[in-house]
Enzyme design. Structure first.
Site, PDB file in Angstrom:
ATOM      1  N   PRO A   2       0.920  -1.384   0.033  1.00  0.00           N
ATOM      2  CA  PRO A   2      -0.026  -0.062  -0.034  1.00  0.00           C
ATOM      3  C   PRO A   2       0.897   1.236   0.092  1.00  0.00           C
ATOM      4  O   PRO A   2       1.648   1.389   0.728  1.00  0.00           O
ATOM      5  CB  PRO A   2      -0.654  -0.138   1.252  1.00  0.00           C
ATOM      6  CG  PRO A   2      -0.323  -1.679   1.881  1.00  0.00           C
ATOM      7  CD  PRO A   2       0.965  -1.949   1.324  1.00  0.00           C
ATOM      8  N   GLU A   3       0.402   2.084  -0.701  1.00  0.00           N
ATOM      9  CA  GLU A   3       1.211   3.503  -1.027  1.00  0.00           C
ATOM     10  C   GLU A   3       0.059   4.454  -0.392  1.00  0.00           C
ATOM     11  O   GLU A   3      -0.812   4.108   0.333  1.00  0.00           O
ATOM     12  CB  GLU A   3       1.692   3.853  -2.325  1.00  0.00           C
ATOM     13  CG  GLU A   3       2.465   2.784  -2.980  1.00  0.00           C
ATOM     14  CD  GLU A   3       3.124   3.220  -4.185  1.00  0.00           C
ATOM     15  OE1 GLU A   3       3.142   4.323  -4.578  1.00  0.00           O
ATOM     16  OE2 GLU A   3       3.071   1.989  -5.114  1.00  0.00           O
TER      17      GLU A   3
END
Length: 272
Positions: A2-3
DNA sequence: ACTGGATCCTGACTGC
DNA sequence: TGCAGTCAGGATCCAG
């Protein structure tokens, strides 16, 4: 994995369900994450109410009266709220925070690269948060900042973008996408890019992140929102994972190379 | 001070 | 169908 957009989507997904809720119990089934989940986590949390759910870079900060719960999803982490207790845990469901109402915050992470720590006192002073660069969607992040950060450096501009000391929250997907939109070759030395091009790059970072947040993040494999639904930004990707396919702007074939040990995608015609 | 490489761990996918 | 090899959205640590 996840960014920033995926972390922000997660934050927005869980916040309404846990804000104001009081902790009844903490169940840690497997403390082995990047650093061990604190053995006294239950002691710290029981009886306290959630006062806020914030984000700093890719970290989620759950604020209680006496401190903050610091959560990072690593590569494969997932945080979601179950409507009631008693949902049987799966193999990689490492810990639950059970609220008095019955709502349960559950953390899942097959690869165990994630983080769960208890921060007493001012969170910004913690060693993991100290030294982080500006938030990309804040005014403090712009072309001038990037230009300053990259001055005299030979590192590839893509690695500069992914350096959390320069700017937080930009990982492999969005670094590729922002450079594509800005027309900059990801391999170009950070110190050899003009200020005007950095202005364009900063704008591209902001735009791509904002759009991805609107779309609920990018679901490739194992990322899902708090309610289990996928994010739809994958439909908007210009280059990431599209090697051999046509650039949507010029029709040239998207290329894949390795930069800084990470898969990197670019259009050889549009990016210089 | 910078830079690149190794590393933590598991699961999904590819090719034989 | 099975098995070995490869790759993955992160970030720290270490050697040069």
């Amino acid at each position: 994995m996840p960014e920033l957009p995926e972390v922000e989507t997660t934050r927005r997904g869980i916040a309404p369900h846990i804000l104001g809720q009081r902790v009844q119990a903490v169940q840690v089934r497997d403390p082995r994450l990047r650093w061990p989940v604190p053995a006294d986590l239950q002691e710290q949390l029981v009886g306290q109410q959630v006062e806020a759910v914030d984000r700093r870079g890719k970290y989620i900060l759950v604020r209680f009266q006496s401190g903050h719960l610091l959560v990072h999803l690593g590569m494969s982490g997932r945080l979601r709220v179950l409507p009631g207790p008693g949902v049987p845990p799966d193999r990689h469901d490492h810990y639950d925070i059970v609220f008095v109402s019955g709502a349960t915050l559950r953390y899942t992470d097959p690869r165990r690269f994630g983080t769960c720590l208890w921060l007493a006192g001012e969170p910004g002073a913690h060693w993991l948060l100290r030294g982080l660069g500006p938030e990309p969607l804040d005014a403090g992040f712009d072309g001038a900042h990037l230009h300053r950060s990259g001055a005299g450096r030979r590192v590839a501009v893509k690695n500069l973008l992914m350096n959390a000391q320069v700017v937080v929250g930009v990982g492999n997907i969005y670094a590729n996408e922002a450079l594509y939109r800005a027309g900059i070759d990801p391999r170009r030395a950070a110190g050899r890019i003009a200020r005007a091009r950095y202005d364009r790059l900063a704008d591209a970072v902001k735009a791509v992140l904002a759009e991805a947040i609107e779309q609920g993040g990018t679901t490739l494999r194992d990322y899902y929102r708090g309610d289990g639904s996928p994010g739809f930004f994958a439909l908007h990707l210009g280059v990431y994972g599209r090697q051999g396919e046509r650039c949507r702007v010029c029709g040239d074939a998207v290329r894949q190379v390795v930069v800084g040990q990470r898969s990197t995608y670019y259009c050889p015609s549009c990016q210089r």
